[in-house]
Design a protein around this motif. Structure first.
Motif, PDB file in Angstrom:
ATOM      1  N   ASP A  57       0.870  -1.180   0.000  1.00  0.00           N
ATOM      2  CA  ASP A  57       0.000   0.000   0.000  1.00  0.00           C
ATOM      3  C   ASP A  57       0.904   1.226   0.000  1.00  0.00           C
ATOM      4  O   ASP A  57       1.923   1.259   0.687  1.00  0.00           O
ATOM      5  N   TRP A  58       0.542   2.207  -0.781  1.00  0.00           N
ATOM      6  CA  TRP A  58       1.329   3.434  -0.838  1.00  0.00           C
ATOM      7  C   TRP A  58       0.437   4.601  -0.446  1.00  0.00           C
ATOM      8  O   TRP A  58      -0.348   5.081  -1.246  1.00  0.00           O
ATOM      9  N   ASP A  59       0.489   4.952   0.814  1.00  0.00           N
ATOM     10  CA  ASP A  59      -0.233   6.094   1.358  1.00  0.00           C
ATOM     11  C   ASP A  59      -1.750   5.958   1.255  1.00  0.00           C
ATOM     12  O   ASP A  59      -2.460   6.946   1.188  1.00  0.00           O
ATOM     13  N   GLY A  60      -2.259   4.731   1.188  1.00  0.00           N
ATOM     14  CA  GLY A  60      -3.696   4.516   1.124  1.00  0.00           C
ATOM     15  C   GLY A  60      -4.322   4.977  -0.175  1.00  0.00           C
ATOM     16  O   GLY A  60      -5.535   4.951  -0.331  1.00  0.00           O
ATOM     17  N   GLU A  61      -3.505   5.404  -1.120  1.00  0.00           N
ATOM     18  CA  GLU A  61      -3.999   5.959  -2.378  1.00  0.00           C
ATOM     19  C   GLU A  61      -3.615   5.125  -3.583  1.00  0.00           C
ATOM     20  O   GLU A  61      -4.323   5.102  -4.577  1.00  0.00           O
ATOM     21  N   SER A  62      -2.459   4.495  -3.521  1.00  0.00           N
ATOM     22  CA  SER A  62      -1.901   3.783  -4.664  1.00  0.00           C
ATOM     23  C   SER A  62      -1.246   2.505  -4.175  1.00  0.00           C
ATOM     24  O   SER A  62      -1.272   2.193  -2.992  1.00  0.00           O
ATOM     25  N   TYR A  63      -0.654   1.803  -5.120  1.00  0.00           N
ATOM     26  CA  TYR A  63       0.101   0.599  -4.810  1.00  0.00           C
ATOM     27  C   TYR A  63       1.530   0.799  -5.314  1.00  0.00           C
ATOM     28  O   TYR A  63       1.746   1.406  -6.357  1.00  0.00           O
ATOM     29  N   ALA A  64       2.501   0.271  -4.577  1.00  0.00           N
ATOM     30  CA  ALA A  64       3.889   0.238  -5.024  1.00  0.00           C
ATOM     31  C   ALA A  64       4.197  -1.214  -5.354  1.00  0.00           C
ATOM     32  O   ALA A  64       4.024  -2.093  -4.514  1.00  0.00           O
ATOM     33  N   VAL A  65       4.636  -1.461  -6.573  1.00  0.00           N
ATOM     34  CA  VAL A  65       4.974  -2.814  -7.015  1.00  0.00           C
ATOM     35  C   VAL A  65       6.486  -2.864  -7.176  1.00  0.00           C
ATOM     36  O   VAL A  65       7.081  -1.985  -7.802  1.00  0.00           O
ATOM     37  N   GLU A  66       7.106  -3.902  -6.601  1.00  0.00           N
ATOM     38  CA  GLU A  66       8.564  -4.000  -6.595  1.00  0.00           C
ATOM     39  C   GLU A  66       8.987  -5.376  -7.085  1.00  0.00           C
ATOM     40  O   GLU A  66       8.367  -6.385  -6.754  1.00  0.00           O
ATOM     41  N   ASP A  67      10.090  -5.405  -7.863  1.00  0.00           N
ATOM     42  CA  ASP A  67      10.621  -6.687  -8.309  1.00  0.00           C
ATOM     43  C   ASP A  67      11.782  -7.100  -7.406  1.00  0.00           C
ATOM     44  O   ASP A  67      12.156  -6.378  -6.475  1.00  0.00           O
ATOM     45  N   ALA A  68      12.361  -8.276  -7.674  1.00  0.00           N
ATOM     46  CA  ALA A  68      13.398  -8.829  -6.809  1.00  0.00           C
ATOM     47  C   ALA A  68      14.667  -7.969  -6.797  1.00  0.00           C
ATOM     48  O   ALA A  68      15.420  -7.994  -5.827  1.00  0.00           O
ATOM     49  N   SER A  69      14.901  -7.202  -7.855  1.00  0.00           N
ATOM     50  CA  SER A  69      16.104  -6.365  -7.900  1.00  0.00           C
ATOM     51  C   SER A  69      15.882  -4.997  -7.262  1.00  0.00           C
ATOM     52  O   SER A  69      16.791  -4.171  -7.227  1.00  0.00           O
ATOM     53  N   GLY A  70      14.669  -4.737  -6.774  1.00  0.00           N
ATOM     54  CA  GLY A  70      14.390  -3.480  -6.087  1.00  0.00           C
ATOM     55  C   GLY A  70      13.793  -2.395  -6.963  1.00  0.00           C
ATOM     56  O   GLY A  70      13.550  -1.288  -6.482  1.00  0.00           O
ATOM     57  N   ARG A  71      13.582  -2.695  -8.249  1.00  0.00           N
ATOM     58  CA  ARG A  71      12.907  -1.699  -9.092  1.00  0.00           C
ATOM     59  C   ARG A  71      11.481  -1.564  -8.594  1.00  0.00           C
ATOM     60  O   ARG A  71      10.833  -2.551  -8.268  1.00  0.00           O
ATOM     61  N   ARG A  72      10.984  -0.334  -8.559  1.00  0.00           N
ATOM     62  CA  ARG A  72       9.657  -0.074  -7.987  1.00  0.00           C
ATOM     63  C   ARG A  72       8.897   0.896  -8.877  1.00  0.00           C
ATOM     64  O   ARG A  72       9.454   1.871  -9.358  1.00  0.00           O
ATOM     65  N   GLN A  73       7.614   0.590  -9.077  1.00  0.00           N
ATOM     66  CA  GLN A  73       6.738   1.492  -9.818  1.00  0.00           C
ATOM     67  C   GLN A  73       5.445   1.627  -9.050  1.00  0.00           C
ATOM     68  O   GLN A  73       5.003   0.699  -8.366  1.00  0.00           O
TER      69      GLN A  73
END
Length: 115
Positions: A57-73
């Motif tokens: 959860d990202w601030d109750g507004e969005s989602y943060a998706v992360e891969d095994a190498s730490g890239r995040r969108q």
């Protein structure tokens, strides 16, 4: 736009309705929304785990998706989350695929009671 996070406010997605029928107080709706987002994230992460991805959860507004190498969108809603996960995981993800369909008998009592 929030000057701290530099994210434009987005309208509420239908999957994020905290009090869809307007039967509770504002506070109860907020608490219900948070609880539902937490349940939703547990299920999302069960789907993403085999692809080496995780969502938060990202601030109750969005989602943060992360891969095994730490890239995040960031993904603003549930439908965007799947597109972001496919990009980060370089794969096609179908959350309705047979192996992801969870039998109602395996749902927790609190999940069944809330739906």
């Amino acid at each position: 736009m929030c000057e701290v996070c530099a994210v434009f406010g987005v309208s509420e997605h239908w999957t994020d309705a905290g009090d869809p029928m307007g039967q509770h107080s504002v506070a109860a709706g907020i608490l219900e929304n948070r609880a539902e987002r937490a349940r939703r994230l547990r299920l999302i992460n069960r789907i993403l785990r085999p692809y080496g991805l995780k969502a938060e959860d990202w601030d109750g507004e969005s989602y943060a998706v992360e891969d095994a190498s730490g890239r995040r969108q960031l993904a603003s809603d549930l439908s965007t989350l799947w597109r972001v996960a496919e990009q980060l995981g370089d794969t096609f993800i179908d959350p309705l695929e047979g192996e992801f369909v969870i039998a109602p008998s395996s749902w927790s009592d609190s999940y069944r009671a809330s739906n």
